[in-house]
Design a protein around this motif. Sequence first.
Motif, PDB file in Angstrom:
ATOM      1  N   UNK A  34       0.837  -1.198   0.000  1.00 43.98           N
ATOM      2  CA  UNK A  34       0.000   0.000   0.000  1.00 43.98           C
ATOM      3  C   UNK A  34       0.871   1.247   0.000  1.00 43.98           C
ATOM      4  N   UNK A  35       0.391   2.283  -0.607  1.00 39.86           N
ATOM      5  CA  UNK A  35       1.212   3.491  -0.742  1.00 39.86           C
ATOM      6  C   UNK A  35       1.500   4.163   0.588  1.00 39.86           C
ATOM      7  N   UNK A  36       0.735   3.859   1.637  1.00 39.32           N
ATOM      8  CA  UNK A  36       0.971   4.453   2.950  1.00 39.32           C
ATOM      9  C   UNK A  36       1.646   3.480   3.915  1.00 39.32           C
ATOM     10  N   UNK A  70       9.920  15.930  -7.436  1.00 35.58           N
ATOM     11  CA  UNK A  70       9.412  16.991  -8.301  1.00 35.58           C
ATOM     12  C   UNK A  70       8.075  17.580  -7.860  1.00 35.58           C
ATOM     13  N   UNK A  71       7.320  16.869  -7.022  1.00 37.09           N
ATOM     14  CA  UNK A  71       6.035  17.431  -6.571  1.00 37.09           C
ATOM     15  C   UNK A  71       6.067  17.820  -5.100  1.00 37.09           C
ATOM     16  N   UNK A  72       7.170  17.467  -4.416  1.00 41.00           N
ATOM     17  CA  UNK A  72       7.361  17.833  -3.010  1.00 41.00           C
ATOM     18  C   UNK A  72       6.230  17.355  -2.096  1.00 41.00           C
ATOM     19  N   UNK A  80       0.712  10.598   0.197  1.00 38.16           N
ATOM     20  CA  UNK A  80      -0.248  11.621  -0.237  1.00 38.16           C
ATOM     21  C   UNK A  80      -0.579  11.551  -1.717  1.00 38.16           C
ATOM     22  N   UNK A  81       0.422  11.342  -2.581  1.00 35.51           N
ATOM     23  CA  UNK A  81       0.177  11.432  -4.028  1.00 35.51           C
ATOM     24  C   UNK A  81       0.827  10.300  -4.833  1.00 35.51           C
ATOM     25  N   UNK A 128     -13.937  14.333  -7.114  1.00 40.93           N
ATOM     26  CA  UNK A 128     -12.758  14.929  -7.728  1.00 40.93           C
ATOM     27  C   UNK A 128     -11.493  14.279  -7.223  1.00 40.93           C
ATOM     28  N   UNK A 129     -10.395  14.505  -7.897  1.00 39.99           N
ATOM     29  CA  UNK A 129      -9.111  13.954  -7.484  1.00 39.99           C
ATOM     30  C   UNK A 129      -8.771  12.686  -8.231  1.00 39.99           C
ATOM     31  N   UNK A 130      -7.713  12.731  -9.056  1.00 40.27           N
ATOM     32  CA  UNK A 130      -7.266  11.582  -9.832  1.00 40.27           C
ATOM     33  C   UNK A 130      -6.692  10.507  -8.909  1.00 40.27           C
TER      34      UNK A 130
END
Length: 199
Positions: free
Chosen positions: A1-3, A14-16, A21-22, A97-99
Amino acid sequence: AQCDSAWKSIIMSTCNKSICAVGCAVTSEAMIYAYYGGGTTPKSHDSCLGSKACPLYWGNCKPSGVSYVGSTASTSTVDCDLAAGKPVIAQTHHAGGGMHFVVVVGRCSNNTFRINDPAGGKIRCLSDTDLVLDARYHRYSGNVTPPDGDGDGYPDNQDNCPGVHNSDRPDLDPAGSGDVCDSADDGDGVDDHLDNGPR
């Protein structure tokens, strides 16, 4: 999982922002590469990608034997890939909303996609989420045999009950987990051991 605690706070250069989170795209692609035996984690994939991690430049830092085929809008192409044991990454968005990106691993009994969601690390039916498909799918191919931990003939990321051998894959309710892994397999939401009318 990403978390996952091993990488959730790693900042994508590059997105800090953190992987937690992203990092759904980076995590989804790491999941695909790991499926083909690459040993890739979101942490190692982000590190390899560097400035190509956010936004993700698809198909970079591939392990040996894995190819990025490209993207498609065709669900029939996706179904062919799934039938061949090749999961794909779907671009979706939340109803509000939110990709968000998820790994598509098959079809549920209600014919919606079965997804492995990097946000929670759970395999479930797309219809059980607030996600809406954006008709963009990223395709991969590999020649590495995917893991099948319980030996039932279904790769772990496509198995409706990955820890238990269930080659006949019964799933009475549309929850997406096989009956042997579903404590309320008749679909009424009541655990079988408490149900006055289990199947």
